[in-house]
Design an enzyme around this catalytic site. Sequence first.
Site, PDB file in Angstrom:
ATOM      1  N   PRO A 117      -4.805  -9.213   9.101  1.00  0.00           N
ATOM      2  CA  PRO A 117      -5.658  -9.716   8.017  1.00  0.00           C
ATOM      3  C   PRO A 117      -4.902 -10.662   7.069  1.00  0.00           C
ATOM      4  O   PRO A 117      -5.520 -11.481   6.406  1.00  0.00           O
ATOM      5  CB  PRO A 117      -6.083  -8.437   7.277  1.00  0.00           C
ATOM      6  CG  PRO A 117      -5.976  -7.360   8.290  1.00  0.00           C
ATOM      7  CD  PRO A 117      -4.797  -7.749   9.150  1.00  0.00           C
ATOM      8  N   GLU A 129       0.840  -1.190   0.000  1.00  0.00           N
ATOM      9  CA  GLU A 129       0.000   0.000   0.000  1.00  0.00           C
ATOM     10  C   GLU A 129       0.883   1.249   0.000  1.00  0.00           C
ATOM     11  O   GLU A 129       1.750   1.395   0.870  1.00  0.00           O
ATOM     12  CB  GLU A 129      -0.903  -0.011   1.242  1.00  0.00           C
ATOM     13  CG  GLU A 129      -1.878  -1.189   1.242  1.00  0.00           C
ATOM     14  CD  GLU A 129      -2.334  -1.576   2.642  1.00  0.00           C
ATOM     15  OE1 GLU A 129      -2.012  -0.861   3.614  1.00  0.00           O
ATOM     16  OE2 GLU A 129      -3.017  -2.621   2.767  1.00  0.00           O
ATOM     17  N   PHE A 167      -1.254  -4.067  11.171  1.00  0.00           N
ATOM     18  CA  PHE A 167      -2.107  -4.327  10.005  1.00  0.00           C
ATOM     19  C   PHE A 167      -1.782  -5.655   9.323  1.00  0.00           C
ATOM     20  O   PHE A 167      -2.322  -5.963   8.263  1.00  0.00           O
ATOM     21  CB  PHE A 167      -1.977  -3.197   8.972  1.00  0.00           C
ATOM     22  CG  PHE A 167      -2.282  -1.828   9.505  1.00  0.00           C
ATOM     23  CD1 PHE A 167      -3.126  -1.664  10.602  1.00  0.00           C
ATOM     24  CD2 PHE A 167      -1.736  -0.695   8.930  1.00  0.00           C
ATOM     25  CE1 PHE A 167      -3.421  -0.401  11.105  1.00  0.00           C
ATOM     26  CE2 PHE A 167      -2.021   0.569   9.423  1.00  0.00           C
ATOM     27  CZ  PHE A 167      -2.857   0.729  10.514  1.00  0.00           C
ATOM     28  N   HIS A 203       0.080   0.611  15.782  1.00  0.00           N
ATOM     29  CA  HIS A 203       1.259   1.075  15.044  1.00  0.00           C
ATOM     30  C   HIS A 203       2.559   0.819  15.815  1.00  0.00           C
ATOM     31  O   HIS A 203       3.584   1.388  15.478  1.00  0.00           O
ATOM     32  CB  HIS A 203       1.149   2.577  14.750  1.00  0.00           C
ATOM     33  CG  HIS A 203       0.113   2.925  13.729  1.00  0.00           C
ATOM     34  ND1 HIS A 203      -1.222   2.695  13.929  1.00  0.00           N
ATOM     35  CD2 HIS A 203       0.216   3.477  12.504  1.00  0.00           C
ATOM     36  CE1 HIS A 203      -1.903   3.111  12.863  1.00  0.00           C
ATOM     37  NE2 HIS A 203      -1.050   3.586  11.979  1.00  0.00           N
ATOM     38  N   PHE A 226       2.059  -1.159   8.544  1.00  0.00           N
ATOM     39  CA  PHE A 226       2.396  -1.123   9.972  1.00  0.00           C
ATOM     40  C   PHE A 226       2.159  -2.506  10.571  1.00  0.00           C
ATOM     41  O   PHE A 226       1.293  -3.249  10.102  1.00  0.00           O
ATOM     42  CB  PHE A 226       1.515  -0.106  10.718  1.00  0.00           C
ATOM     43  CG  PHE A 226       1.954   1.310  10.550  1.00  0.00           C
ATOM     44  CD1 PHE A 226       2.926   1.866  11.376  1.00  0.00           C
ATOM     45  CD2 PHE A 226       1.399   2.107   9.563  1.00  0.00           C
ATOM     46  CE1 PHE A 226       3.331   3.185  11.218  1.00  0.00           C
ATOM     47  CE2 PHE A 226       1.808   3.426   9.393  1.00  0.00           C
ATOM     48  CZ  PHE A 226       2.769   3.970  10.222  1.00  0.00           C
ATOM     49  N   ASP A 227       2.911  -2.796  11.632  1.00  0.00           N
ATOM     50  CA  ASP A 227       2.815  -4.086  12.317  1.00  0.00           C
ATOM     51  C   ASP A 227       1.388  -4.539  12.601  1.00  0.00           C
ATOM     52  O   ASP A 227       1.006  -5.663  12.333  1.00  0.00           O
ATOM     53  CB  ASP A 227       3.603  -4.027  13.632  1.00  0.00           C
ATOM     54  CG  ASP A 227       3.508  -2.670  14.294  1.00  0.00           C
ATOM     55  OD1 ASP A 227       2.393  -2.207  14.577  1.00  0.00           O
ATOM     56  OD2 ASP A 227       4.579  -2.042  14.509  1.00  0.00           O
ATOM     57  N   LEU A 253      -6.011  -1.804  -0.862  1.00  0.00           N
ATOM     58  CA  LEU A 253      -5.793  -1.758   0.583  1.00  0.00           C
ATOM     59  C   LEU A 253      -6.361  -3.029   1.213  1.00  0.00           C
ATOM     60  O   LEU A 253      -7.470  -3.029   1.764  1.00  0.00           O
ATOM     61  CB  LEU A 253      -6.468  -0.502   1.145  1.00  0.00           C
ATOM     62  CG  LEU A 253      -5.852   0.103   2.402  1.00  0.00           C
ATOM     63  CD1 LEU A 253      -6.388   1.505   2.621  1.00  0.00           C
ATOM     64  CD2 LEU A 253      -6.073  -0.751   3.631  1.00  0.00           C
ATOM     65  N   ALA A 254      -5.628  -4.113   1.097  1.00  0.00           N
ATOM     66  CA  ALA A 254      -6.124  -5.410   1.542  1.00  0.00           C
ATOM     67  C   ALA A 254      -4.928  -6.322   1.796  1.00  0.00           C
ATOM     68  O   ALA A 254      -4.340  -6.849   0.855  1.00  0.00           O
ATOM     69  CB  ALA A 254      -7.045  -6.014   0.486  1.00  0.00           C
ATOM     70  N   GLU A 255      -4.584  -6.494   3.064  1.00  0.00           N
ATOM     71  CA  GLU A 255      -3.325  -7.181   3.389  1.00  0.00           C
ATOM     72  C   GLU A 255      -3.351  -8.659   3.015  1.00  0.00           C
ATOM     73  O   GLU A 255      -2.360  -9.208   2.542  1.00  0.00           O
ATOM     74  CB  GLU A 255      -2.987  -7.007   4.870  1.00  0.00           C
ATOM     75  CG  GLU A 255      -2.517  -5.605   5.243  1.00  0.00           C
ATOM     76  CD  GLU A 255      -3.666  -4.605   5.378  1.00  0.00           C
ATOM     77  OE1 GLU A 255      -4.842  -5.029   5.354  1.00  0.00           O
ATOM     78  OE2 GLU A 255      -3.388  -3.393   5.500  1.00  0.00           O
TER      79      GLU A 255
END
Lengths: 386, 332
Positions: free
Chosen positions: B96, B36, B93, B136, B90-91, B65-67
Amino acid sequence: MTVDSTAGAPTTAPAHGSPADAGPPELVQLLTPEGERVDHPAYSLETTPEELRSIYRDLVLVRRFDSEATSLQRQGELGLWASLLGQEAAQVGSGRAMRPTDYAFPTYREHGVAWCKGVDPLNLLGMFRGVNHGGWDPNEKNFHLYTIVIGSQTLHATGYAMGITKDGADDAVIAYFGDGASSQGDVSEAFTFASVYQAPVVFFCQNNQWAISEPTEKQTRVPLYQRASGFGFPGVRVDGNDVLACLAVTRWALDHARTGQGPVLIEAFTYRMGAHTTSDDPTRYRIAEELESWKLKDPIERLKAYLVREGWADSAFLESVEAESEQLARRVREGVRTMPDPDPSSIFENVYAEGHALVDEEREGYLAYASSFVGAAAEITDGEDD
Amino acid sequence: MAVEPEFDKPVTMVKALNEALRRSLDENPKTLVMGEDVGRLGGVFRVTDGLHKDFGEERVIDTPLAESGIVGTAIGLALRGYRPVVEIQFDGFVYPAFDQIVTQLAKMHARALGHIKLPVTIRIPFAGGIGAVEHHSESHEAYFAHTAGLKVVAPSNPADAHWMLRQAIASDDPVVFLEPKRRYWDKAVLDPTGAPALGLHQARVARSGSDLTLVAYGPMVKVCLEAAEAAAEDGLKLEVVDLRSLSPIDFDTLEQSVKRTGRAVVVHEAPVFLGMGAELAARITERCFYSLEAPVLRVGGYFAPYPPSRVEDAFLPDLDRVLDAVDRAMAF
């Protein structure tokens, strides 16, 4: 086959707001349950009698393989089996639509697709017997390993398709999944990625009406094929028990994908005639009448009726296919019964491509421990001798 | 070879990582960067700055935007022969994508009995100390290190960050690459034309000492070095081992150190309970039992959600908490 994609059927527009379980009128059909050949304005299909017989053979052999696997589970040779009974047409139709260079990403029920891709059926049984978790080389036949976590493979298929685009190749990919998987976030994310990058992937959803015990109404309020319109690509509902319609629609979709026009969602409307797996008991959640009504739509019977009526299949042909299917069953039975257990130390193999110090240490420890039993047994014998 | 002008003075960890990506993209046309905002923006920490411009959007890919989608499609790209380097912004996130990482990425090589390889690198800015909002500042290394099939590394300084990232990308195994975000702006000398001093999974004695071994990785190495400096003023000689790799762990280097010093304190930001320290303490005890003068002590975060930034200093191990543990270990 040439299809004018503007001809109507593969629409991105929601049709009539019909309920999720509605079959017609959106259902693409080329062969009625009675075995009558019908035309569809958007999906024509040229077939020779020889090709139809070959399709019939595939359907029969795949069903016989499947029933043999169910028996093998009942006999204790397999730990589990996920039967494809009733879904032969959806799998053989879509499977035969692929070129050898096209790649399939299956769930764990795509035995018919594996057959069409040329994967030895015995390879599929290893994981159900418990001797491996798959283990075939996916790149040998362009058939990925069975994926058990529902929907995960749709993203792998999409990423693979993105790679095809980067390579400038004209291969395409089919991502197989079911009605239950349509609720998974990964499937929505796969739709998004495929659409945004116009990846050459066909999402082939076998809506077999049941996700273990949950009917499709527990997954969706709109027909599943209509989901595609929200992501900006075509969705088509096809009679999943009509092998010719599945073949025609999938061929069109693969061509659409491989020519840079982006993904397609196909909803093959079919029925899981058996249990979810051999561990399941469908009598707890669905009524017998439903099963009976779907028996009338059997994918093999309708092709057989068509072949016989046209005079393209005589009893000699039908008997030869029957005999071949029994041969296959015998080979599978013997193959499974003689399938060796892996060596326990194989637990430590292939955990990493480049090795890992801890895995090496634990392998060594295990081997020392295991070999200590031989010595221990010898010591006990020695002691008794004393 | 002459030092390139950009590297004739100390560079930040961000720059060191950027250069590692640039060289990896340059060396292998199959290498991809995806995530992203990694494109035009250059990533929220600017680690991918300029790469989109120089290598194009086919190689440096801004993703939806989709981990889970990012890692899942990276797996598919790897199956097609690519070498994706994924950035999780970020950690907090990464969760998912946890399913794809643990059930698919980690296990697919074994599932295929070795027929396929998954050379996917997952870069994650991790740990706290930058005054961020929730999600974060997390240290989730133990989740990944617990999973067979993944390799997990965490550099502590710019030079290691550079070389370890290049080694991770070159690896045929999936690597979770944890970047200590509060050290992103630390500077050090780096010669990217040279060669790495250590293998990706080797630990490094960051400071020699004889009285006690401080064991750390990522952001806590600097804290431990400062603690050792402070302890030296009191006449205590602390050794600092920078693990660098959390799976596999270089236990040999660790064992040699602790056998010499007889004492060990493990320091990490993650909660102590079932953290890396638990495994390290157990292994050190097994390997060094007759050399130990004290139990292996652990300093880490508390068993509570990572706190709001105004109180994160109370949560994070600092010089005083490390020295407090050192005092307790020395008192045995």
